[in-house]
Design a protein around this motif. Structure first.
Motif, PDB file in Angstrom:
ATOM      1  N   GLN A 261      89.328  18.092 101.091  1.00  0.00           N
ATOM      2  CA  GLN A 261      88.840  18.507 102.408  1.00  0.00           C
ATOM      3  C   GLN A 261      88.577  20.007 102.434  1.00  0.00           C
ATOM      4  N   ARG A 262      89.342  20.744 101.661  1.00  0.00           N
ATOM      5  CA  ARG A 262      89.075  22.179 101.536  1.00  0.00           C
ATOM      6  C   ARG A 262      87.690  22.409 100.931  1.00  0.00           C
ATOM      7  N   ARG A 263      87.307  21.564  99.975  1.00  0.00           N
ATOM      8  CA  ARG A 263      85.970  21.668  99.383  1.00  0.00           C
ATOM      9  C   ARG A 263      84.891  21.317 100.403  1.00  0.00           C
ATOM     10  N   ALA A 264      85.157  20.298 101.224  1.00  0.00           N
ATOM     11  CA  ALA A 264      84.189  19.920 102.256  1.00  0.00           C
ATOM     12  C   ALA A 264      83.962  21.070 103.232  1.00  0.00           C
ATOM     13  N   LEU A 265      85.020  21.764 103.569  1.00  0.00           N
ATOM     14  CA  LEU A 265      84.892  22.926 104.442  1.00  0.00           C
ATOM     15  C   LEU A 265      84.055  24.015 103.782  1.00  0.00           C
ATOM     16  N   SER A 266      84.246  24.198 102.482  1.00  0.00           N
ATOM     17  CA  SER A 266      83.504  25.232 101.769  1.00  0.00           C
ATOM     18  C   SER A 266      82.007  24.948 101.741  1.00  0.00           C
TER      19      SER A 266
ATOM     20  N   ALA B 209      78.396  23.985 109.322  1.00  0.00           N
ATOM     21  CA  ALA B 209      79.054  24.228 110.606  1.00  0.00           C
ATOM     22  C   ALA B 209      80.360  23.454 110.640  1.00  0.00           C
ATOM     23  N   ILE B 210      81.380  24.082 111.189  1.00  0.00           N
ATOM     24  CA  ILE B 210      82.704  23.475 111.321  1.00  0.00           C
ATOM     25  C   ILE B 210      83.085  23.508 112.796  1.00  0.00           C
ATOM     26  N   PHE B 211      83.417  22.354 113.358  1.00  0.00           N
ATOM     27  CA  PHE B 211      83.803  22.271 114.762  1.00  0.00           C
ATOM     28  C   PHE B 211      85.262  21.845 114.871  1.00  0.00           C
ATOM     29  N   TRP B 212      86.017  22.598 115.661  1.00  0.00           N
ATOM     30  CA  TRP B 212      87.398  22.246 115.955  1.00  0.00           C
ATOM     31  C   TRP B 212      87.690  22.657 117.388  1.00  0.00           C
TER      32      TRP B 212
ATOM     33  N   ALA C 144      90.678  31.477 109.863  1.00  0.00           N
ATOM     34  CA  ALA C 144      90.726  32.894 110.200  1.00  0.00           C
ATOM     35  C   ALA C 144      90.151  33.762 109.093  1.00  0.00           C
ATOM     36  N   GLY C 145      90.002  33.190 107.895  1.00  0.00           N
ATOM     37  CA  GLY C 145      89.534  33.968 106.760  1.00  0.00           C
ATOM     38  C   GLY C 145      88.041  34.220 106.782  1.00  0.00           C
ATOM     39  N   SER C 146      87.605  35.185 105.997  1.00  0.00           N
ATOM     40  CA  SER C 146      86.202  35.588 105.975  1.00  0.00           C
ATOM     41  C   SER C 146      85.289  34.499 105.432  1.00  0.00           C
ATOM     42  N   ASP C 147      85.833  33.551 104.658  1.00  0.00           N
ATOM     43  CA  ASP C 147      85.008  32.481 104.085  1.00  0.00           C
ATOM     44  C   ASP C 147      84.462  31.541 105.151  1.00  0.00           C
ATOM     45  N   PHE C 148      85.141  31.466 106.293  1.00  0.00           N
ATOM     46  CA  PHE C 148      84.790  30.433 107.259  1.00  0.00           C
ATOM     47  C   PHE C 148      84.441  30.934 108.656  1.00  0.00           C
ATOM     48  N   ARG C 149      84.792  32.158 108.987  1.00  0.00           N
ATOM     49  CA  ARG C 149      84.687  32.550 110.394  1.00  0.00           C
ATOM     50  C   ARG C 149      83.260  32.538 110.923  1.00  0.00           C
ATOM     51  N   ASP C 150      82.252  32.696 110.063  1.00  0.00           N
ATOM     52  CA  ASP C 150      80.870  32.665 110.529  1.00  0.00           C
ATOM     53  C   ASP C 150      80.334  31.244 110.673  1.00  0.00           C
ATOM     54  N   ARG C 151      81.080  30.283 110.153  1.00  0.00           N
ATOM     55  CA  ARG C 151      80.614  28.889 110.213  1.00  0.00           C
ATOM     56  C   ARG C 151      81.493  28.002 111.071  1.00  0.00           C
ATOM     57  N   SER C 152      82.660  28.477 111.492  1.00  0.00           N
ATOM     58  CA  SER C 152      83.571  27.659 112.277  1.00  0.00           C
ATOM     59  C   SER C 152      83.459  28.004 113.755  1.00  0.00           C
TER      60      SER C 152
ATOM     61  N   HIS D 103      93.711  32.146 121.298  1.00  0.00           N
ATOM     62  CA  HIS D 103      92.679  33.058 120.840  1.00  0.00           C
ATOM     63  C   HIS D 103      91.804  32.387 119.796  1.00  0.00           C
ATOM     64  N   PRO D 104      90.491  32.538 119.869  1.00  0.00           N
ATOM     65  CA  PRO D 104      89.638  32.004 118.811  1.00  0.00           C
ATOM     66  C   PRO D 104      90.051  32.578 117.461  1.00  0.00           C
ATOM     67  N   HIS D 105      89.753  31.809 116.404  1.00  0.00           N
ATOM     68  CA  HIS D 105      90.253  32.169 115.079  1.00  0.00           C
ATOM     69  C   HIS D 105      89.783  33.530 114.615  1.00  0.00           C
ATOM     70  N   HIS D 106      88.582  33.948 115.021  1.00  0.00           N
ATOM     71  CA  HIS D 106      88.087  35.213 114.471  1.00  0.00           C
ATOM     72  C   HIS D 106      88.843  36.418 115.017  1.00  0.00           C
TER      73      HIS D 106
END
Length: 331
Positions: A71-76, A80-83, A97-105, A116-119
């Motif tokens: 699932q970590r690979r699917a996120l990569s 777009a990631i919705f939660w 919260a990490g830089s790998d995902f904040r622009d897509r989540s 608070h939102p993750h970013h």
């Protein structure tokens, strides 16, 4: 090699680029959702060829889930990631919260007072966000009222189970549309058509459910935890009590006693249970009481992931409530 074999191999070789292009077209937009109800909202808005992966599997709870490497690979790979947000899917907070995902989540819980939102956490020291999903397990037998500072205590702040409220779900569908419209090669006109159709169908379904639930308004409903609250409030149902404010912990003796007293005094009490959680302890604390049981699933696991899936999800909750009627109920 015969001439027929040569022709077949040649045909396959010529067709391969077109097959690969077709597959690439179908998989050009990859979406990951944390829970099934969000997948249903994506399906309602997105074109059919958008690929959707949901993280929390059947039988699991977003309150305590642990992410698998696949699932970590699917996120990569996701566009777009919705939660919902850190008040709901604790297992995703540190990762997203990490830089790998904040622009897509995209956290869909934007209510005032929500977590608070993750970013907002992106620049914090990640070591300070150690996974504490089970940190309070040692306190499961404590006699408490669930109002301590546990990270996932739904007793504090807005209830994060937004998706059970159709009005909130429609807002989330609009957010999903806006995110998808910002992706390359996405047909914005199709997104708008799908969203308009969903809104019209949801309005009709909501009205039908209101009429269906009218006979259930005098019943005293009890829920396992707060997930049912927004649905009950939206449709004007009487939610008389909640067995536990924190599904990660067993309720304290004082809280159990309070619930038992409410059940004993209630008008046609009905306990709505959930398949994600062990039912043995609530059977034990309700033993000898005159009440009925029904089951609903806030994670919509058995609902088909189709454009009409969210409508079917709303209907499933209404049907579960109707099972609480004295002539329908199971003791």
């Amino acid at each position: 090699m015969s001439l027929s074999h040569i022709r077949r191999h040649l045909a396959l070789a010529l067709a391969a680029p077109f097959l690969l292009a077709s597959q690439a077209s179908q998989a050009e937009v990859q979406v990951v959702t944390s829970i099934k109800p969000l997948e249903l909202l994506v399906r309602a808005v997105a074109p059919e060829d958008v690929q959707v992966t949901t993280l929390v599997p059947p039988g699991a709870s977003p309150h305590t889930y642990t992410l698998r490497p696949s699932q970590r690979r699917a996120l990569s790979e996701a566009d777009a990631i919705f939660w919902i947000g850190p008040d709901m899917e604790t297992f995703l907070e540190r990762l997203l919260a990490g830089s790998d995902f904040r622009d897509r989540s995209h956290a869909l819980n934007t209510e005032p007072g929500a977590g608070h939102p993750h970013h907002d956490h992106a620049d914090h020291d990640e070591d300070a966000h150690a996974d504490d999903a089970h940190a309070d397990d040692d306190h499961a037998d404590d006699d408490h009222d669930h109002d301590h500072g546990h990270h996932h205590d739904h007793g504090d702040g807005p209830d994060p189970h937004l998706w059970v409220d159709p009005a909130q779900a429609l807002k989330m569908a609009h957010q999903i549309r806006d995110v998808l419209a910002g992706l390359d090669k996405m047909d914005k006109a199709e997104l708008d058509r799908n969203l308009d159709a969903f809104e019209a169908a949801l309005t009709a379904k909501e009205q039908a459910i209101r009429e269906q639930l009218e006979p259930a308004k005098d019943i005293s409903l009890f829920a396992y935890h707060s997930a049912l609250t927004r649905f009950a409030e939206h449709y004007g149902l009487h939610l008389a009590g909640i067995l536990t404010l924190n599904p990660e912990l067993s309720p304290g003796a004082r809280h159990v006693q309070e619930v038992q007293e409410k059940l004993a005094k209630a008008n046609h009490p009905c306990l709505l249970t959930e398949p994600q959680f062990n039912r043995q302890w609530w059977l034990s604390i309700t033993e000898g009481l005159d009440l009925t049981f029904s089951t609903w699933d806030p994670l919509a696991i058995d609902i088909p992931a189709t454009p009409d899936g969210y409508l079917a999800f709303q209907q499933s909750i209404a049907d579960a409530v109707m099972q609480c009627l004295p002539e329908q109920a199971q003791h």
